[in-house]
Design an enzyme around this catalytic site. Sequence first.
Site, short mmCIF file in Angstrom:
data_model
loop_
_atom_site.label_atom_id
_atom_site.label_comp_id
_atom_site.label_asym_id
_atom_site.label_seq_id
_atom_site.Cartn_x
_atom_site.Cartn_y
_atom_site.Cartn_z
N LYS A 172 7.39 -3.93 6.47
CA LYS A 172 8.26 -3.22 5.53
C LYS A 172 9.25 -4.20 4.92
CE LYS A 172 11.23 0.86 5.20
NZ LYS A 172 11.75 2.05 5.93
N ASP B 97 16.99 11.84 6.71
CA ASP B 97 16.07 11.81 5.56
C ASP B 97 14.71 12.38 5.96
OD1 ASP B 97 15.32 11.40 2.94
OD2 ASP B 97 14.77 9.30 3.23
N TYR C 61 0.82 -1.21 0.00
CA TYR C 61 0.00 0.00 0.00
C TYR C 61 0.86 1.27 0.00
CZ TYR C 61 0.92 1.03 4.94
OH TYR C 61 1.52 1.35 6.13
N ARG C 62 2.13 1.12 0.35
CA ARG C 62 3.04 2.27 0.29
C ARG C 62 4.40 1.79 -0.20
NH1 ARG C 62 2.50 5.24 5.36
NH2 ARG C 62 0.82 6.32 4.24
N GLY D 100 11.85 4.35 -1.64
CA GLY D 100 12.98 4.19 -2.54
C GLY D 100 13.63 2.82 -2.45
N PHE D 101 13.61 2.22 -1.23
CA PHE D 101 14.25 0.93 -1.04
C PHE D 101 13.28 -0.14 -0.54
CE2 PHE D 101 17.49 4.19 -0.24
CZ PHE D 101 18.46 3.81 -1.15
N SER D 102 12.00 0.20 -0.40
CA SER D 102 11.11 -0.72 0.31
C SER D 102 9.69 -0.70 -0.23
CB SER D 102 11.09 -0.35 1.80
OG SER D 102 10.55 0.95 1.97
N LYS D 103 8.93 -1.74 0.17
CA LYS D 103 7.50 -1.82 -0.06
C LYS D 103 6.85 -2.20 1.26
CE LYS D 103 8.02 -3.36 -4.87
NZ LYS D 103 7.74 -4.45 -5.85
N ILE D 104 5.70 -1.58 1.55
CA ILE D 104 5.06 -1.80 2.85
C ILE D 104 3.66 -2.38 2.63
CG2 ILE D 104 4.33 -0.72 5.01
CD1 ILE D 104 6.37 1.44 4.53
#
EC number: 2.7.11.1
Length: 536
Positions: free
Chosen positions: A51, A147, A20-21, A24-28
């Site tokens: 994550k 960040d 759902y989100r 740059g380095f991940s999917k959640i």
Amino acid sequence: MIENDNTFNKDEWEIIEKNYRKGGFSKISKAKKKNGIINGTIVNKKMIAIKKIKFDDKIQFNEVNNLELIKNKNKEMQISSIIDYFGYGIKGKNKLYIYLEFIEGKTIYELKKKKFPLNEKQISIILKKCLETMKFLHNNCNLIHMDLKCDNIILKPNNYDNNNNNNNNNNNNNNNNNNNSNINDDNNNSNSNINDDNNFDIKIIDYGLSQKIGDLKRDHYGTYLPDECILNNVSIVNYTFDVYSLGFISFELFYPTQFEIKPIKLTHIYEYVEKSQISPLFLNFIKKCIGRYLDIDVLEIHPFLNENYDNFENYFKFLKQTPLKRIKYRNGINGENDILRINNSTTITSEQFPNNSKMIEFGDDFNGIINVDYIANKKVVILNNPNYNIINLDFCFSNVEYICIKGIGVLEISKITHNSLETFIYEGEFKNDFILKPYLFTNTKHLILKNYKNYIRHRGIIPEGVTFLELSDSIGIEVIKTFIHLPKSIEELCFGCTEETLKQIERNLILQSINFFIINGKLMKFSKNNNLEYYE
């Protein structure tokens, strides 16, 4: 507490919404643990954010280690904007799964894409909560986020948890499409709740790039970092990175549309924000963050972040006392063990100076010779006697960031040709015909010259980058007329003059970029009629 077997098993989870989100380095993904237990912690049917990261040698477990540290430090502090962490799992050789608290709400970036407006009062609340989190990370965890940006700040309405629990209980049997619809509806409702000013909280996420204060800067860096960091002109991580990022976040919060801010010169940034339709107080706060010369303790009491917007007197009294406090904070000078005081005339060699001392203060009764080796590696130097004999003065201050000099004889200030001084306090005398040279203060932001009352003959004498300037307490009107040559970076100007001179000061003699004046020890401003008056 982490389980011995950290293998991620998809069968143990009920995936509510996949990816759902994305970052740059991940999917959640949004999920629930079927047995209600994660690493020994009972979560029951609580929604969890998983994550997924494909890690390499440079990233690996950096975020896991940071989250573990933050979790342990926050057990006592209970900072509400810190996201809950439940552990991690590994699948294969390069897939890392981090179990986090699922936050109902939207990131500021998502709200901005929908052109959702925020007023300055709401923005001040968000920034105050951000500063609380930054202060916790810096002081308690010794971490710099690295960040901070709108995409890593989630706005969560305070009444969302109860509404969400009711929705979950009523909709457990809904399919993923229905859940997606409910989420969107809830978030639309959350937007209106945010209009209740303080009826929301924030969560700061994504600690994958966070580093310890004092570490060498890695190749990976966040979106809004200072030019000198991106251009590799600085190699050590320090707290100003986050303060700088907060300045850009502040500006973006005011605008409903997303735009890209590329690295540009500081003077261009000032010109850009000055053209925007924001209040003078908000503008002053942004410039302080971008200038990076104030620490979080000072930013926290900035009038823009407090309901008592007229409480300037206490703010500026505190501001004038902050240079040493700021440099202590930045360089980790926390106690007497970090400070070396020399209070007698005993002959001392450089070999006798402890390497771990970061600050050195020479007392009034010290009348020995101060060799360059004594202070070459110190961050803070205080010289209390005007009669010190300093060898190789032109090389003494190559690494010093804060110095207070009571006086080294008339004109000796001109010998300081190589320096990294951010804060310079000089109480020595100047000859009447002495003219400041810009190379003396190339890196200085906080400049106090208590006895300087000569002309500012042309632009550049006070270099661009100085943000706080204090001059003599007996300035004449002819000298004030040359203030038009001061750099646009100056925000606070402090000096003294006679009452007769005060009456002659007109608005066109002072740069428009200078927001506040401390004249004869009192805070003053220009009225709508361009007359000087005291803040009440």
